[in-house]
Design a protein around this motif. Structure first.
Motif, PDB file in Angstrom:
ATOM      1  N   ALA A 121      -1.240  23.710 -19.698  1.00 55.84           N
ATOM      2  CA  ALA A 121      -1.213  22.685 -18.639  1.00 55.84           C
ATOM      3  C   ALA A 121      -0.046  22.918 -17.679  1.00 55.84           C
ATOM      4  O   ALA A 121      -0.222  22.899 -16.451  1.00 55.84           O
ATOM      5  N   PHE A 122       1.137  23.212 -18.231  1.00 59.08           N
ATOM      6  CA  PHE A 122       2.312  23.417 -17.363  1.00 59.08           C
ATOM      7  C   PHE A 122       2.154  24.652 -16.485  1.00 59.08           C
ATOM      8  O   PHE A 122       2.443  24.629 -15.290  1.00 59.08           O
ATOM      9  N   SER A 123       1.704  25.736 -17.147  1.00 57.76           N
ATOM     10  CA  SER A 123       1.625  26.970 -16.355  1.00 57.76           C
ATOM     11  C   SER A 123       0.508  26.861 -15.320  1.00 57.76           C
ATOM     12  O   SER A 123       0.633  27.406 -14.212  1.00 57.76           O
ATOM     13  N   ALA A 124      -0.556  26.130 -15.662  1.00 52.92           N
ATOM     14  CA  ALA A 124      -1.633  25.928 -14.670  1.00 52.92           C
ATOM     15  C   ALA A 124      -1.079  25.171 -13.473  1.00 52.92           C
ATOM     16  O   ALA A 124      -1.316  25.533 -12.315  1.00 52.92           O
ATOM     17  N   ALA A 125      -0.304  24.126 -13.765  1.00 52.55           N
ATOM     18  CA  ALA A 125       0.246  23.317 -12.666  1.00 52.55           C
ATOM     19  C   ALA A 125       1.176  24.162 -11.801  1.00 52.55           C
ATOM     20  O   ALA A 125       1.140  24.072 -10.563  1.00 52.55           O
ATOM     21  N   SER A 126       1.991  25.029 -12.437  1.00 51.48           N
ATOM     22  CA  SER A 126       2.924  25.827 -11.629  1.00 51.48           C
ATOM     23  C   SER A 126       2.174  26.864 -10.800  1.00 51.48           C
ATOM     24  O   SER A 126       2.555  27.169  -9.678  1.00 51.48           O
ATOM     25  N   ALA A 127       1.054  27.397 -11.358  1.00 50.79           N
ATOM     26  CA  ALA A 127       0.279  28.391 -10.603  1.00 50.79           C
ATOM     27  C   ALA A 127      -0.406  27.738  -9.407  1.00 50.79           C
ATOM     28  O   ALA A 127      -0.382  28.262  -8.293  1.00 50.79           O
ATOM     29  N   ILE A 128      -1.001  26.567  -9.645  1.00 53.28           N
ATOM     30  CA  ILE A 128      -1.726  25.901  -8.547  1.00 53.28           C
ATOM     31  C   ILE A 128      -0.740  25.359  -7.514  1.00 53.28           C
ATOM     32  O   ILE A 128      -0.943  25.487  -6.313  1.00 53.28           O
ATOM     33  N   SER A 137       5.813  30.817  -8.675  1.00 55.31           N
ATOM     34  CA  SER A 137       4.926  30.504  -9.810  1.00 55.31           C
ATOM     35  C   SER A 137       5.434  31.151 -11.089  1.00 55.31           C
ATOM     36  O   SER A 137       5.535  30.511 -12.135  1.00 55.31           O
ATOM     37  N   LEU A 138       5.748  32.462 -10.940  1.00 59.23           N
ATOM     38  CA  LEU A 138       6.112  33.219 -12.142  1.00 59.23           C
ATOM     39  C   LEU A 138       7.462  32.812 -12.719  1.00 59.23           C
ATOM     40  O   LEU A 138       7.719  32.990 -13.912  1.00 59.23           O
ATOM     41  N   SER A 139       8.324  32.243 -11.867  1.00 62.03           N
ATOM     42  CA  SER A 139       9.649  31.875 -12.364  1.00 62.03           C
ATOM     43  C   SER A 139       9.553  30.773 -13.432  1.00 62.03           C
ATOM     44  O   SER A 139      10.477  30.585 -14.210  1.00 62.03           O
ATOM     45  N   PHE A 140       8.426  30.073 -13.498  1.00 59.77           N
ATOM     46  CA  PHE A 140       8.220  29.081 -14.552  1.00 59.77           C
ATOM     47  C   PHE A 140       7.164  29.574 -15.544  1.00 59.77           C
ATOM     48  O   PHE A 140       7.282  29.367 -16.757  1.00 59.77           O
ATOM     49  N   PHE A 141       6.146  30.224 -14.964  1.00 59.93           N
ATOM     50  CA  PHE A 141       5.005  30.680 -15.761  1.00 59.93           C
ATOM     51  C   PHE A 141       5.455  31.603 -16.916  1.00 59.93           C
ATOM     52  O   PHE A 141       5.075  31.418 -18.071  1.00 59.93           O
ATOM     53  N   ILE A 142       6.295  32.579 -16.570  1.00 53.14           N
ATOM     54  CA  ILE A 142       6.706  33.575 -17.576  1.00 53.14           C
ATOM     55  C   ILE A 142       7.570  32.962 -18.689  1.00 53.14           C
ATOM     56  O   ILE A 142       7.242  33.111 -19.872  1.00 53.14           O
ATOM     57  N   PRO A 143       8.658  32.208 -18.340  1.00 47.32           N
ATOM     58  CA  PRO A 143       9.477  31.687 -19.454  1.00 47.32           C
ATOM     59  C   PRO A 143       8.736  30.684 -20.333  1.00 47.32           C
ATOM     60  O   PRO A 143       9.101  30.514 -21.499  1.00 47.32           O
ATOM     61  N   LEU A 178      -4.505  33.880  -9.619  1.00 46.56           N
ATOM     62  CA  LEU A 178      -3.329  33.508  -8.821  1.00 46.56           C
ATOM     63  C   LEU A 178      -3.017  34.599  -7.794  1.00 46.56           C
ATOM     64  O   LEU A 178      -2.751  34.320  -6.626  1.00 46.56           O
ATOM     65  N   LYS A 179      -3.107  35.840  -8.227  1.00 51.88           N
ATOM     66  CA  LYS A 179      -2.793  36.962  -7.329  1.00 51.88           C
ATOM     67  C   LYS A 179      -3.759  36.972  -6.146  1.00 51.88           C
ATOM     68  O   LYS A 179      -3.361  37.142  -4.984  1.00 51.88           O
TER      69      LYS A 179
END
Ligand SMILES: Nc1nc2c(ncn2[C@@H]2O[C@H](COP(=O)(O)OP(=O)(O)OP(=O)(O)O)[C@@H](O)[C@H]2O)c(=O)[nH]1
Length: 388
Positions: A121-128, A137-143, A178-179
């Motif tokens: 859910a979190f990574s989806a929100a950061s990507a969208i 996006s990746l600065s949150f998605f990856i960690p 995302l890309k």
């Protein structure tokens, strides 16, 4: 890629990234409250409060950075702000993951699965939320995804493996999408700026063409065509408002001799100097000067009586006299500098009421000034003439 459009696109993406911060941070405050409640069944509340407090604090810091960026961010430092913003987002992800790993009881499959759900859910929100910037996006998605996957695979048993596998499948799909959407998003911002720039350029060209069509190329005064249009408009206005209107026509004296003596290029320069002097006097709103033809100029003076226009004409004549442009071959008696003759007329007591009648009347007055020896102002009230 045109550099300034590319730069504008980059800045817009940074602005869009910051624009999401307030909403996202409020969402994080809600999320961490719910997650802390969920974990309160299996973890000490005091520790949960520290974890939730750290996330809440960071969310508030992020909201503050949004306002700080609005105040202090500019074209030069925007990318630095973005790095700072991404750093905070990265730390937020790390704090979430540390909490998940610390509080999750490894023997409770529902908690292991819930971590998978939270991470997705979190990574989806950061990507969208940050489609415009892959970096953001990746600065949150990856960690948030990577350590969770490793943790769940290593320590979560079968339930953890299912959760980890779900995160991996989701992440690969999300990153691929995302890309693609990031590319399309950036392109649409770029095209939007390019389009706007194109419209601006066209507007500028239209304006230049419009100016050129109204101006005389030698003196940069308005040309005769625009003068004719303006005179008709000003006469209409003067008649409607029952206001006076004056017209001055003036012409250089013995300009043929000037050209013969000093050459055509000097003649052009002389016309430019006379135009500059006359233009500098035309200062009231509505006044207008134009090059009427060859070495003849016309000045429209709305809302002024004839005596005021005669005063104006005398003043112009004086200014040209003081400029003292040498003219050795002038036929004007006892003079060795460039002079002008002026005809002044007006709408109310002049003979005409249409543009062509007014021009005719000023031309007659100018002709009269020439006939009477040049270097003088002639005006048709009382058939008077003033010598400089
Ligand atoms: N250098 C230059 N000369 C011009 C320009 N337009 C017109 N002239 C010249 O202005 C001169 C006007 O001559 P005339 O009409 O006889 O007038 P004038 O010599 O000033 O005589 P008066 O008006 O009677 O004093 C001509 O020789 C034109 O070639 C221009 O753009 N540049």
């Amino acid at each position: 890629m045109q550099p300034n459009v590319a730069k504008k696109t980059e800045l817009e993406i940074i602005a869009l990234t910051f624009a999401q911060t307030v909403n996202a941070s409020i969402a994080h405050l809600f999320a961490i409250t719910l997650i802390a409640v969920w974990f309160s069944y299996v973890a000490p509340v005091s520790e949960l409060l520290i974890w939730a407090g750290a996330i809440a604090f960071l969310s508030i810091v992020r909201i503050t950075t949004f306002f700080a960026f609005r105040k202090y961010g500019n074209d030069q430092n925007a990318s630095l702000w973005l790095h700072g913003w991404a750093g905070l987002f990265f730390i937020l992800g790390v704090i979430y993951v540390c909490g998940f790993m610390y509080f999750t009881p490894l023997n409770r499959p529902e908690y292991l699965v819930s971590i998978g759900m939270f991470v997705v859910a979190f990574s989806a929100a950061s990507a969208i939320g940050h489609t415009a910037s892959l970096y953001a996006s990746l600065s949150f998605f990856i960690p948030i995804t990577l350590p969770s996957v490793v943790f769940l695979f290593l320590y979560g048993g079968s339930a953890g493996s299912v959760a980890a596998f779900t995160i991996v499948i989701y992440s690969v799909t999300a990153l691929f999408l995302l890309k693609k959407s990031n590319k399309a998003y950036k392109k649409s911002i770029f095209l939007n700026f390019e389009h706007t720039q194109e419209i601006e350029k066209r507007k500028q060209i239209e304006k230049q063409l419009h100016d050129i069509s109204r101006k005389d190329s030698l003196t940069n005064l308005f040309n005769r065509r625009y003068f004719d249009e303006t005179l008709a408009v000003e006469i209409g206005r003067a008649k409607r408002n029952k206001l006076p209107l004056c017209l001055i026509m003036f012409d250089l004296d013995c300009f043929k001799e000037y050209n013969d003596k000093y050459g055509h290029v000097s003649g052009d320069n002389c016309l430019i100097q006379i135009a500059e002097i006359a233009q500098s006097l035309v200062s009231r709103q509505g006044d207008m000067i134009a090059r009427y033809g060859g070495e003849e100029f016309a000045i429209i003076l709305p809302n002024i009586e004839l005596d005021g226009a005669v005063l104006f004409a005398n003043n112009l004549q004086e200014r040209i006299k003081y400029k003292n442009i040498p003219h050795a071959d002038t036929k004007v008696a006892n003079i060795k500098h460039v002079t002008i003759s002026l005809g002044v007329t007006n709408l109310t007591i002049g003979k005409g009421t249409t543009a062509s009648e007014l021009i005719q009347s000023a031309d007659v007055a100018l002709y009269e000034a020439k006939k009477r020896g040049r270097n003088r102002v002639h005006f048709d009230a009382n058939d008077s003439s003033v010598e400089a």
